[in-house]
Design an enzyme around this catalytic site. Structure first.
Site, PDB file in Angstrom:
ATOM      1  N   CYS A  71     -69.282 -24.490   7.281  1.00 25.74           N
ATOM      2  CA  CYS A  71     -67.852 -24.162   7.099  1.00 25.74           C
ATOM      3  C   CYS A  71     -67.533 -23.857   5.638  1.00 25.74           C
ATOM      4  O   CYS A  71     -66.454 -24.215   5.143  1.00 25.74           O
ATOM      5  CB  CYS A  71     -66.939 -25.278   7.610  1.00 25.74           C
ATOM      6  SG  CYS A  71     -67.059 -25.517   9.370  1.00 25.74           S
ATOM      7  N   ASP A 107     -59.097 -32.711  -1.405  1.00 28.93           N
ATOM      8  CA  ASP A 107     -59.870 -32.846  -0.175  1.00 28.93           C
ATOM      9  C   ASP A 107     -60.847 -34.000  -0.375  1.00 28.93           C
ATOM     10  O   ASP A 107     -61.826 -33.867  -1.108  1.00 28.93           O
ATOM     11  CB  ASP A 107     -60.621 -31.535   0.100  1.00 28.93           C
ATOM     12  CG  ASP A 107     -61.438 -31.610   1.370  1.00 28.93           C
ATOM     13  OD1 ASP A 107     -61.603 -32.719   1.912  1.00 28.93           O
ATOM     14  OD2 ASP A 107     -61.933 -30.547   1.810  1.00 28.93           O
ATOM     15  N   LYS A 117     -65.877 -39.161   9.681  1.00 27.99           N
ATOM     16  CA  LYS A 117     -66.954 -39.113   8.677  1.00 27.99           C
ATOM     17  C   LYS A 117     -67.130 -40.458   7.980  1.00 27.99           C
ATOM     18  O   LYS A 117     -67.941 -40.592   7.075  1.00 27.99           O
ATOM     19  CB  LYS A 117     -66.636 -38.051   7.626  1.00 27.99           C
ATOM     20  CG  LYS A 117     -66.678 -36.621   8.175  1.00 27.99           C
ATOM     21  CD  LYS A 117     -66.432 -35.632   7.065  1.00 27.99           C
ATOM     22  CE  LYS A 117     -66.052 -34.267   7.572  1.00 27.99           C
ATOM     23  NZ  LYS A 117     -67.175 -33.506   8.103  1.00 27.99           N
ATOM     24  N   HIS A 155     -64.438 -26.110   1.630  1.00 29.64           N
ATOM     25  CA  HIS A 155     -64.605 -26.040   3.082  1.00 29.64           C
ATOM     26  C   HIS A 155     -63.498 -25.134   3.633  1.00 29.64           C
ATOM     27  O   HIS A 155     -62.398 -25.072   3.058  1.00 29.64           O
ATOM     28  CB  HIS A 155     -64.436 -27.465   3.622  1.00 29.64           C
ATOM     29  CG  HIS A 155     -64.712 -27.637   5.075  1.00 29.64           C
ATOM     30  ND1 HIS A 155     -63.792 -27.309   6.050  1.00 29.64           N
ATOM     31  CD2 HIS A 155     -65.783 -28.130   5.735  1.00 29.64           C
ATOM     32  CE1 HIS A 155     -64.289 -27.599   7.238  1.00 29.64           C
ATOM     33  NE2 HIS A 155     -65.500 -28.095   7.079  1.00 29.64           N
ATOM     34  N   GLN A 157     -65.217 -35.826   2.000  1.00 28.11           N
ATOM     35  CA  GLN A 157     -66.582 -36.273   1.674  1.00 28.11           C
ATOM     36  C   GLN A 157     -66.575 -37.329   0.581  1.00 28.11           C
ATOM     37  O   GLN A 157     -67.646 -37.727   0.099  1.00 28.11           O
ATOM     38  CB  GLN A 157     -67.445 -35.072   1.225  1.00 28.11           C
ATOM     39  CG  GLN A 157     -67.633 -34.004   2.285  1.00 28.11           C
ATOM     40  CD  GLN A 157     -68.503 -34.445   3.464  1.00 28.11           C
ATOM     41  OE1 GLN A 157     -69.103 -35.525   3.464  1.00 28.11           O
ATOM     42  NE2 GLN A 157     -68.561 -33.627   4.488  1.00 28.11           N
TER      43      GLN A 157
END
Ligand code: PMP
Length: 408
Positions: free
Chosen positions: A365, A200, A226, A123, A203
């Site tokens: 993104c 990261d 999220k 991203h 997600q």
């Protein structure tokens, strides 16, 4: 097993019509999730009964607000198995966590000849801050490629990851392909050459049990919005010795121990990185979100999403002219990213919207990823704990309508 009918009642927005007479089918949780009543009410109750600034006032409201805000931090730390709440820094979102590490650790530790290793499936939040710090320090950014089916291509890892690599930063779960990347393998390989690792988890944390100590990563970023929490709050986790050695990010109130006209000294962790009045209600809201997710159980949530993803990919693969991007369902989180022959993803999203279905269309993104695929955009349906097979059926039926409209 998740009782999805019961779960759906926890989300007031799922009872809202997308258009008059058209029920909402929300398949855009990877962009931002919906919020359960427990989160909405926790924030509401805070403003109704506890609102005051934190860490400052010697009055009951301020003490209650501080306890609620810091209590939430502890529960968030427990949720990802951080060794202590002091290693859990509140940020605005995952993006700010990357910028914080790039600007503080990056500027202090990178120089000409050093390399930052990322992947081509990142991203922008995990690309641009490193490009910026590379420009400032003379370090170079390199990328682990991905294969056509959306997996990281690790065949050349030994050449990419060398003693010049000072930092490896990669996503645990791709927001486009849904690929679940081999975190432990990559962390071990990076540590073997002495590199620091940032993961990261934007997600990952919302969709599966994450244990930062098992991952052994040095930094990790994720966003509240999220994972059933509010916007305006995110988390940077870091190993204590790294966080202690890093200079502060922003200056101001709360992040200092002592200020004189000549200079200042810094507060302890985690507040050294939290200048100014923080997002208090949002921190409390995120605490309520992790309580909600923990109560349901992350393993059950993950199993439900796996079930939906298998079902969705199987149904979607039967649509003529539709191409699915990314690995098979067994290797990915709840994401179905696709293109439809001769139809622009924005047109797909617009037609689906008329059917009440919210998906995302665009580059998500991740422009370098799309560029490599030779695409400017894809369509993405993403699933969460409240998604049903009936909603997937409606998506498939509506895509058939798209094909009829375009006479495919
Ligand atoms: N990383 C990944 C993998 C994401 O999906 C996102 C959000 N789309 C981000 C980082 C950035 O999150 P935020 O915009 O909340 O900072």
């Amino acid at each position: 097993m998740l009782d999805v009918d019961k779960v759906r009642k926890d989300f007031p927005i799922l009872a809202v019509e997308a258009h008059p007479g058209v029920p909402l089918v929300y398949l855009d949780s990877a962009a931002s999730s919906q919020k359960p009543t427990a989160v909405i009410e926790a924030m509401n109750a805070y403003y109704r009964t506890t609102n005051a600034n934190v860490h400052r006032g010697i009055h009951r409201l301020s003490e209650d607000a501080t306890n609620a805000y810091e209590g939430a931090r502890q529960r968030i730390a427990d949720f990802v198995n951080a060794p202590s709440a002091e290693q859990v820094i509140y940020t605005r979102n995952a993006t700010e966590a990357f910028n914080l590490v790039a600007a503080t650790w990056g500027r202090a530790n990178l120089g000409p000849g050093d390399e930052i290793l990322l992947t081509e499936m990142e991203h922008h939040a995990n690309i641009v801050p490193w490009q910026m710090v590379a420009q400032q320090t003379g370090a170079m950014v390199r990328y682990i490629p991905f294969t056509e089916d959306g997996r990281l291509d690790l065949t050349d890892l030994d050449n990419l990851l060398t003693e010049r690599t000072k930092l490896l930063s990669f996503t645990a779960v791709s927001n486009v392909f849904g690929t679940i990347n081999p975190v432990n393998q990559l962390v071990r390989a990076a540590h073997a050459v002495g590199a620091v690792v940032m993961v990261d988890a934007a997600q990952a944390v919302p969709h599966m049990a994450v244990d930062v100590q098992a991952w052994d990563c040095d930094f990790m970023a994720f966003s509240g919005h999220k994972m059933c929490g509010p916007t305006g709050i995110g988390i940077l986790y870091g190993k204590r010795e790294l966080l202690e050695a890093m200079p502060p990010y922003m200056g101001g109130g709360d992040m200092i121990r002592r200020v004189t006209l000549e200079g200042s000294t810094w507060n302890d962790l985690p507040w050294k990185f939290e200048a100014g009045t923080p997002s208090i209600a949002e921190g409390i809201g995120l605490g309520a979100a992790v309580d909600y997710l923990s109560h349901l159980g992350m393993d059950d949530i993950h199993a439900h999403e796996q079930h939906i993803t298998h079902y969705a990919l199987e149904s979607l693969s039967e649509i003529p002219g539709l191409k699915l991007w990314g690995p098979p369902a067994s290797e990915k989180a709840g994401v179905a990213t696709f293109t439809l022959e001769k139809v622009h993803p924005h047109d797909i999203a617009e037609i689906l919207d008329k059917e009440g279905i919210a998906i995302r269309a665009g580059h998500h993104c991740a422009m370098p990823l799309h560029h490599k695929l030779g695409l400017s955009a894809t369509a993405r349906a993403s699933f969460y704990l409240h998604t049903t097979t009936a909603e997937v059926d409606k998506l498939v039926a509506s895509l058939d309508k798209v094909r009829q409209i375009f006479r495919l």
